[in-house]
Scaffold this active site. Structure first.
Site, mmCIF file in Angstrom:
data_model
loop_
_atom_site.group_PDB
_atom_site.id
_atom_site.type_symbol
_atom_site.label_atom_id
_atom_site.label_comp_id
_atom_site.label_asym_id
_atom_site.label_seq_id
_atom_site.Cartn_x
_atom_site.Cartn_y
_atom_site.Cartn_z
ATOM 1 N N GLY A 98 -24.052 -5.426 9.073
ATOM 2 C CA GLY A 98 -22.885 -6.086 10.043
ATOM 3 C C GLY A 98 -22.848 -5.139 11.792
ATOM 4 C CG ASP A 105 -21.284 -3.118 -0.752
ATOM 5 O OD1 ASP A 105 -22.253 -2.046 -0.831
ATOM 6 O OD2 ASP A 105 -19.776 -3.030 0.104
#
Ligand SMILES: Nc1ncnc2c1ncn2[C@@H]1O[C@H](COP(=O)(O)OP(=O)(O)OP(=O)(O)O)[C@@H](O)[C@H]1O
Ligand SMILES: [Mg+2]
Length: 285
Positions: A63, A188
């Site tokens: 990110g 994740d």
């Protein structure tokens, strides 16, 4: 070597015996891969796990790096409630940064530590089949997150092939559908679903916090049944929420234990795996 170091080695022996040949899926948060020094310190630990015979699978997103690259290219990142909207241009950046820059940099660091690693994304070998996330109601607004995917299916065949050939797979968090659309997927989630699909021994999520905090206190162990309460009370929120929810799913899917630890601090991965006390949060059934 000092006597206390020898004692540490001895303490690690039963763990090495127990984990040799087992699969660990380890996900690095964007912050952990941000500087070469940080990345090297983490990959050195991964290399040690690999060299004692643990079958490591690495997963990463990126990110912060994607945001940085978007800025360099003059692309505005749109967020709603802190969540990135993946429009056409942002998806292009995600492809370049996740499957490109970060992935190849991780391979080169691992190579330096004597590990032959192979880079792939969830698009390779039909690893991650995804579907576009439908628009969701956030408060009064309906938010369309764009090219963000939810995982429909994981086919770990290619990962088994690579591990069987002695290669450490490094997976970037993209997926695709049967029509050829590519999606940005939470790393994740990718790690947890791959761990479940492989019947992994451990799922390790390395982030920029020491683990699950309850106020100021680090929870070193949490049972699955406690998680919903902690989320409901607002104790676990933001980026920690998908971590614990996905970890819980992975455990229900057969993964033996899930660990959240600080990948920014030295030696946390080794401490968590090879010492009796660990250092982060362990979630278990
Ligand atoms: N109870 C909690 N304990 C610890 N961290 C929490 C808690 N609740 C919310 N958080 C937040 O979750 C963050 C970790 O998630 P975040 O998504 O930012 O990192 P990451 O998943 O490691 O990185 P990336 O999303 O780039 O892969 C922490 O930095 C913290 O701000
Ligand atoms: Mg996150």
């Amino acid at each position: 070597m000092k006597p206390e170091h020898v004692a540490l080695l001895r303490q690690a022996l039963p763990y090495i015996n127990r984990f040799k040949g087992k699969v660990f899926v380890i996900k690095l948060g964007g912050e952990v891969a941000r500087t070469p020094e940080q990345l090297a310190a983490f990959c050195e630990q991964v290399a040690l796990l690999w060299q004692v015979g643990i079958r490591v699978v690495l997963v990463h997103g990126g990110g912060p790096q994607a945001t940085e690259m978007a800025e360099r290219l003059g692309i505005k990142t749109r967020t709603v409630d802190g969540r990135r909207i993946t429009d056409d241009e942002t998806l292009d950046v995600a492809k370049m940064v996740f499957a490109g820059k970060i992935n190849v940099e991780m391979l080169s660091v691992l190579r330096r530590y004597g590990v032959a690693a192979v880079g792939l994304s969830g698009v390779d070998g039909d690893l991650i089949e995804a579907a576009r996330r439908p628009p969701v109601q956030v408060g009064r607004k309906v938010v369309d997150y764009g090219h963000v995917g939810d995982i429909q299916k994981v086919d770990p065949g290619l990962i088994h092939t690579l591990l069987g050939g002695g290669f450490l797979p490094v997976i970037s968090s993209l997926g695709a559908d049967a029509d050829g659309n590519i999606y940005n997927i939470n790393a994740d989630t990718v790690a947890a679903r791959v761990a479940a699909a492989m019947g992994a021994e451990k799922l390790v999520l390395a982030s920029n916090v020491d683990g699950v905090l309850e106020g100021e206190t680090l929870r070193s162990r949490i049972k699955i049944d406690e998680l919903e309460g902690l989320i409901g009370a607002g104790t676990i929120r933001g980026g920690m929420q998908p971590k614990v929810s996905e970890a819980a799913e992975a455990l229900r899917g057969g993964v033996v234990s899930a660990h959240i630890l600080n990948g920014m601090k030295p030696d946390t991965l080794l401490l968590e795996v090879f010492t009796d006390d660990g250092c982060g949060t362990m979630i278990a059934r």
